[in-house]
Design a protein around this motif. Structure first.
Motif, PDB file in Angstrom:
ATOM      1  N   TYR A 110      -8.554  -4.440  -4.957  1.00 50.24           N
ATOM      2  CA  TYR A 110      -7.435  -5.154  -5.716  1.00 50.24           C
ATOM      3  C   TYR A 110      -6.251  -3.939  -5.761  1.00 50.24           C
ATOM      4  O   TYR A 110      -4.696  -4.033  -5.673  1.00 50.24           O
ATOM      5  CB  TYR A 110      -7.420  -5.917  -6.074  1.00 50.24           C
ATOM      6  CG  TYR A 110      -7.471  -5.983  -7.392  1.00 50.24           C
ATOM      7  CD1 TYR A 110      -6.486  -5.767  -8.903  1.00 50.24           C
ATOM      8  CD2 TYR A 110      -9.210  -5.948  -7.887  1.00 50.24           C
ATOM      9  CE1 TYR A 110      -7.168  -5.255  -9.147  1.00 50.24           C
ATOM     10  CE2 TYR A 110      -9.127  -5.871  -9.233  1.00 50.24           C
ATOM     11  CZ  TYR A 110      -7.973  -5.331 -10.310  1.00 50.24           C
ATOM     12  OH  TYR A 110      -8.348  -4.840 -11.318  1.00 50.24           O
ATOM     13  N   GLN A 111      -6.951  -3.132  -5.498  1.00 54.73           N
ATOM     14  CA  GLN A 111      -5.906  -1.416  -6.494  1.00 54.73           C
ATOM     15  C   GLN A 111      -5.016  -0.295  -5.317  1.00 54.73           C
ATOM     16  O   GLN A 111      -4.471   0.482  -5.511  1.00 54.73           O
ATOM     17  CB  GLN A 111      -6.135  -0.701  -7.669  1.00 54.73           C
ATOM     18  CG  GLN A 111      -7.046  -1.903  -8.614  1.00 54.73           C
ATOM     19  CD  GLN A 111      -8.001  -0.856 -10.052  1.00 54.73           C
ATOM     20  OE1 GLN A 111      -8.587  -0.462  -9.692  1.00 54.73           O
ATOM     21  NE2 GLN A 111      -7.118  -0.432 -10.870  1.00 54.73           N
ATOM     22  N   LEU A 112      -5.697  -1.139  -4.138  1.00 47.18           N
ATOM     23  CA  LEU A 112      -5.824  -0.533  -3.190  1.00 47.18           C
ATOM     24  C   LEU A 112      -4.541  -0.441  -1.850  1.00 47.18           C
ATOM     25  O   LEU A 112      -4.113  -2.292  -2.373  1.00 47.18           O
ATOM     26  CB  LEU A 112      -6.857   0.087  -1.533  1.00 47.18           C
ATOM     27  CG  LEU A 112      -8.088   0.041  -2.880  1.00 47.18           C
ATOM     28  CD1 LEU A 112      -8.878  -0.008  -1.647  1.00 47.18           C
ATOM     29  CD2 LEU A 112      -8.250   1.621  -3.279  1.00 47.18           C
ATOM     30  N   SER A 113      -3.436  -0.009  -1.366  1.00 47.92           N
ATOM     31  CA  SER A 113      -2.910   0.298  -0.702  1.00 47.92           C
ATOM     32  C   SER A 113      -3.395  -0.910   0.736  1.00 47.92           C
ATOM     33  O   SER A 113      -4.306  -1.076   1.084  1.00 47.92           O
ATOM     34  CB  SER A 113      -2.096   1.373  -0.012  1.00 47.92           C
ATOM     35  OG  SER A 113      -3.212   2.048   0.763  1.00 47.92           O
TER      36      SER A 113
ATOM     37  N   GLY B 161      -2.921  -0.450   3.920  1.00 43.79           N
ATOM     38  CA  GLY B 161      -4.041   0.938   4.338  1.00 43.79           C
ATOM     39  C   GLY B 161      -4.964   1.443   3.858  1.00 43.79           C
ATOM     40  O   GLY B 161      -5.881   1.497   4.790  1.00 43.79           O
ATOM     41  N   GLN B 162      -4.953   2.112   2.820  1.00 48.89           N
ATOM     42  CA  GLN B 162      -6.432   1.447   2.083  1.00 48.89           C
ATOM     43  C   GLN B 162      -7.692   1.306   2.104  1.00 48.89           C
ATOM     44  O   GLN B 162      -8.373   1.352   2.217  1.00 48.89           O
ATOM     45  CB  GLN B 162      -6.450   2.530   0.324  1.00 48.89           C
ATOM     46  CG  GLN B 162      -5.586   3.574   0.356  1.00 48.89           C
ATOM     47  CD  GLN B 162      -5.040   3.534  -1.150  1.00 48.89           C
ATOM     48  OE1 GLN B 162      -4.339   3.055  -1.555  1.00 48.89           O
ATOM     49  NE2 GLN B 162      -5.395   5.360  -1.678  1.00 48.89           N
ATOM     50  N   THR B 163      -7.208  -0.320   1.983  1.00 46.79           N
ATOM     51  CA  THR B 163      -7.797  -1.226   2.202  1.00 46.79           C
ATOM     52  C   THR B 163      -8.757  -1.239   3.527  1.00 46.79           C
ATOM     53  O   THR B 163     -10.200  -1.986   3.839  1.00 46.79           O
ATOM     54  CB  THR B 163      -7.119  -2.766   1.828  1.00 46.79           C
ATOM     55  OG1 THR B 163      -6.835  -2.572   0.528  1.00 46.79           O
ATOM     56  CG2 THR B 163      -7.979  -3.647   2.285  1.00 46.79           C
ATOM     57  N   ARG B 164      -7.418  -1.262   4.593  1.00 51.30           N
ATOM     58  CA  ARG B 164      -7.850  -0.936   6.306  1.00 51.30           C
ATOM     59  C   ARG B 164      -8.399   0.160   6.298  1.00 51.30           C
ATOM     60  O   ARG B 164     -10.280  -0.626   6.976  1.00 51.30           O
ATOM     61  CB  ARG B 164      -6.979  -0.468   7.217  1.00 51.30           C
ATOM     62  CG  ARG B 164      -7.035  -0.443   8.237  1.00 51.30           C
ATOM     63  CD  ARG B 164      -7.476  -1.827   9.223  1.00 51.30           C
ATOM     64  NE  ARG B 164      -6.525  -2.686   8.711  1.00 51.30           N
ATOM     65  CZ  ARG B 164      -6.548  -3.886   9.862  1.00 51.30           C
ATOM     66  NH1 ARG B 164      -7.516  -4.288  10.492  1.00 51.30           N
ATOM     67  NH2 ARG B 164      -4.903  -4.546   9.108  1.00 51.30           N
ATOM     68  N   ARG B 165      -9.388   1.341   5.410  1.00 47.90           N
ATOM     69  CA  ARG B 165     -10.023   2.582   5.924  1.00 47.90           C
ATOM     70  C   ARG B 165     -11.528   2.152   4.800  1.00 47.90           C
ATOM     71  O   ARG B 165     -11.896   2.295   5.665  1.00 47.90           O
ATOM     72  CB  ARG B 165      -9.386   3.238   5.429  1.00 47.90           C
ATOM     73  CG  ARG B 165      -8.072   4.340   5.672  1.00 47.90           C
ATOM     74  CD  ARG B 165      -7.491   5.198   4.634  1.00 47.90           C
ATOM     75  NE  ARG B 165      -6.174   5.716   4.983  1.00 47.90           N
ATOM     76  CZ  ARG B 165      -5.810   7.100   5.336  1.00 47.90           C
ATOM     77  NH1 ARG B 165      -6.851   7.960   5.462  1.00 47.90           N
ATOM     78  NH2 ARG B 165      -4.536   7.088   6.235  1.00 47.90           N
ATOM     79  N   VAL B 166     -11.799   0.769   4.062  1.00 49.04           N
ATOM     80  CA  VAL B 166     -12.730   0.518   4.055  1.00 49.04           C
ATOM     81  C   VAL B 166     -13.619   0.097   4.809  1.00 49.04           C
ATOM     82  O   VAL B 166     -14.596   0.162   4.925  1.00 49.04           O
ATOM     83  CB  VAL B 166     -12.571  -0.232   2.672  1.00 49.04           C
ATOM     84  CG1 VAL B 166     -14.279  -0.799   2.930  1.00 49.04           C
ATOM     85  CG2 VAL B 166     -12.277   0.524   1.265  1.00 49.04           C
TER      86      VAL B 166
END
Length: 126
Positions: free
Chosen positions: A45-48, A50-55
């Protein structure tokens, strides 16, 4: 992606769905590849966006080793919220997967450099 889980917990969960149990080193390499090195213990929940997509995209690195088991990737807008460099990495990854015998079926509002077939459904839109 479960927002209350950490980056590492999400990736381990996603891979476990396919029976893949990565080593700590393999997990670290995958997260480094998607630009999330050092984020292992951060809640999603702390990610942007784009970062969430990268996970989620980090799991594709592991799928390269299992082309025979998982010969087709079905991806819904995998390039959304990614920067140009990450898009190039994902396109290269898809190309490598296809060269190893896999197939990628994806949707995208962006032009994809590795696409060899495109289905244009705009004529059917009401």
């Amino acid at each position: 992606i479960h927002l209350q889980l950490t980056v590492e917990q999400n990736l381990r969960f996603l891979l476990a769905l396919y029976g893949i149990k990565p080593s700590a080193d393999a997990l670290e390499q995958a997260l480094d590849w998607v630009g999330l090195a050092g984020y292992e213990k951060i809640n999603c929940y702390q990610l942007s966006a784009g970062q969430t997509r990268r996970v989620g995209l980090a799991r594709l690195l592991f799928a390269l080793e299992y082309v025979a088991q998982f010969p087709c990737w079905l991806l819904d807008e995998p390039l959304t919220a990614l920067d140009v460099n990450m898009i190039a990495k994902i396109e290269h990854l898809m190309q490598t997967f296809v060269q190893r015998g896999g197939a990628v079926l994806m949707t995208s509002h962006q032009t994809v450099a590795v696409a060899n077939k495109q289905l244009d459904l705009t004529l059917y839109m009401v």
